[in-house]
Design a protein around this motif. Sequence first.
Motif, PDB file in Angstrom:
ATOM      1  N   SER A  17      -1.293   3.641 -12.951  1.00 11.98           N
ATOM      2  CA  SER A  17      -1.254   2.756 -11.779  1.00 11.98           C
ATOM      3  C   SER A  17      -0.054   1.821 -11.888  1.00 11.98           C
ATOM      4  O   SER A  17       0.226   1.278 -12.932  1.00 11.98           O
ATOM      5  N   LEU A  18       0.642   1.631 -10.770  1.00 10.69           N
ATOM      6  CA  LEU A  18       1.836   0.803 -10.810  1.00 10.69           C
ATOM      7  C   LEU A  18       1.520  -0.624 -10.413  1.00 10.69           C
ATOM      8  O   LEU A  18       0.466  -0.909  -9.883  1.00 10.69           O
ATOM      9  N   ARG A  19       2.470  -1.488 -10.666  1.00 11.43           N
ATOM     10  CA  ARG A  19       2.330  -2.885 -10.274  1.00 11.43           C
ATOM     11  C   ARG A  19       2.676  -2.975  -8.800  1.00 11.43           C
ATOM     12  O   ARG A  19       3.788  -3.337  -8.400  1.00 11.43           O
ATOM     13  N   TYR A 100      -0.053   8.604  -9.083  1.00 14.77           N
ATOM     14  CA  TYR A 100       1.024   8.663  -8.091  1.00 14.77           C
ATOM     15  C   TYR A 100       1.621   7.277  -7.859  1.00 14.77           C
ATOM     16  O   TYR A 100       0.909   6.268  -7.839  1.00 14.77           O
ATOM     17  N   GLU A 101       2.934   7.230  -7.671  1.00 11.65           N
ATOM     18  CA  GLU A 101       3.628   5.973  -7.393  1.00 11.65           C
ATOM     19  C   GLU A 101       4.262   6.056  -6.003  1.00 11.65           C
ATOM     20  O   GLU A 101       5.160   6.866  -5.769  1.00 11.65           O
ATOM     21  N   PRO A 102       3.812   5.241  -5.069  1.00 10.80           N
ATOM     22  CA  PRO A 102       4.317   5.296  -3.696  1.00 10.80           C
ATOM     23  C   PRO A 102       5.812   5.025  -3.611  1.00 10.80           C
ATOM     24  O   PRO A 102       6.386   4.308  -4.421  1.00 10.80           O
ATOM     25  N   THR A 103       6.429   5.603  -2.584  1.00 11.76           N
ATOM     26  CA  THR A 103       7.856   5.467  -2.335  1.00 11.76           C
ATOM     27  C   THR A 103       8.079   4.564  -1.123  1.00 11.76           C
ATOM     28  O   THR A 103       7.142   4.270  -0.378  1.00 11.76           O
ATOM     29  N   PRO A 104       9.318   4.124  -0.881  1.00 13.59           N
ATOM     30  CA  PRO A 104       9.582   3.330   0.328  1.00 13.59           C
ATOM     31  C   PRO A 104       9.170   4.039   1.612  1.00 13.59           C
ATOM     32  O   PRO A 104       8.636   3.409   2.524  1.00 13.59           O
ATOM     33  N   ARG A 125      -6.667   3.409  -6.597  1.00 11.60           N
ATOM     34  CA  ARG A 125      -6.575   1.959  -6.692  1.00 11.60           C
ATOM     35  C   ARG A 125      -5.136   1.471  -6.544  1.00 11.60           C
ATOM     36  O   ARG A 125      -4.888   0.341  -6.113  1.00 11.60           O
ATOM     37  N   TRP A 126      -4.167   2.305  -6.875  1.00 13.22           N
ATOM     38  CA  TRP A 126      -2.763   1.979  -6.648  1.00 13.22           C
ATOM     39  C   TRP A 126      -2.477   1.814  -5.154  1.00 13.22           C
ATOM     40  O   TRP A 126      -1.550   1.113  -4.762  1.00 13.22           O
ATOM     41  N   PHE A 127      -3.288   2.463  -4.326  1.00 11.30           N
ATOM     42  CA  PHE A 127      -3.055   2.498  -2.887  1.00 11.30           C
ATOM     43  C   PHE A 127      -3.611   1.265  -2.187  1.00 11.30           C
ATOM     44  O   PHE A 127      -3.065   0.805  -1.182  1.00 11.30           O
ATOM     45  N   GLU A 128      -4.677   0.705  -2.712  1.00 12.92           N
ATOM     46  CA  GLU A 128      -5.383  -0.367  -2.012  1.00 12.92           C
ATOM     47  C   GLU A 128      -4.503  -1.588  -1.766  1.00 12.92           C
ATOM     48  O   GLU A 128      -4.619  -2.252  -0.734  1.00 12.92           O
TER      49      GLU A 128
END
Length: 332
Positions: A17-19, A100-104, A125-128
């Motif tokens: 999960s990313l920051r 997964y890490e979202p992109t611009p 949870r990275w998405f929320e």
Amino acid sequence: MAKSVAGPPGPRPLPGSLRAGALRAVVLPLALAGLAALTSCSAPDATVPSHGSATAGAPAADGPVVLTTFSVLASLVQTVAGDRVEVISLTKPGVEIHGYEPTPSDLVRLEEADMVLDNGLGLERWFEQFTETLEAERVILSAGVEPIDIAQGEYSGRPNPHAWMAPSAAAVYADNAAEALARLSPRDADYFRANADRLKGELDALVADAAARLPDDAALVTCEGAFSYLARDLGLREHSLWPVNSDVEGTPRQIEAQIDFVRTHDVPAVFCETTVDDGAQRHVAEATGAELAGPLYVDSISPPGGPVPDFVSLLRHDLELITDALGTEARP
């Protein structure tokens, strides 16, 4: 503030999960500034076309746009939406969802969507953190599914997120999708309901055929513990090398426990998934004499032209592999 249809509470973020807060603060203003340019070149790549029998043609270009978090959900929802709604996946086919890490461009799609649908059960949870300021309604497709807790490892006691892998739970997803889409396009409510019911009929037929061919004492042995809900549907015992895709996969202790289980229960075949390395499971097969069957699809459909280009094909493919390897009767 995004409106959310709440589902069961999820666990803390899975590994990878990313920051997200920091990323959103830096990236979102830049992404939105280039909205027009980015949209025209990036959105089509993420669209997952439906190949299911419950659809009729391509979605209308000027219709509502629904965003889902990964390709399996996109295919399921598009089957219900048919040609009345465009359904977009954040991830492309073949991409692992857990870390997964979202992109611009993902943030642009979030801002454009008329509705956002995700799995829930702690998977994204990275998405929320990216949905906190959205105006679009957010729907958790697993709402109403009886969760199965992870039984081992660091995440023991937290919900297993892979509910879509069970036909009975996928039927709940289909119902939730039909109800959500009807709120988005009320005039098409009967159309969405008919598509959802047709999909549920296909799912019922798949699980009934598989259950009829499996012996009562069959055991499903996999790399990731992503099949708890499917095992519940089919009455199978389940064992996996690791509970969820994480930073700790295929340790000597995990391999030893899997070997002991396969030998104790005389399991004829073991499986691994397409999005993970099968090296540890290959060692289990070699040590026990079991067949390494598969691979199984879980977190992603395949690109168009691949073996599982849509959600129903994914379940059919996996069930056929499982029953061919563990069942007592040959598939017609």
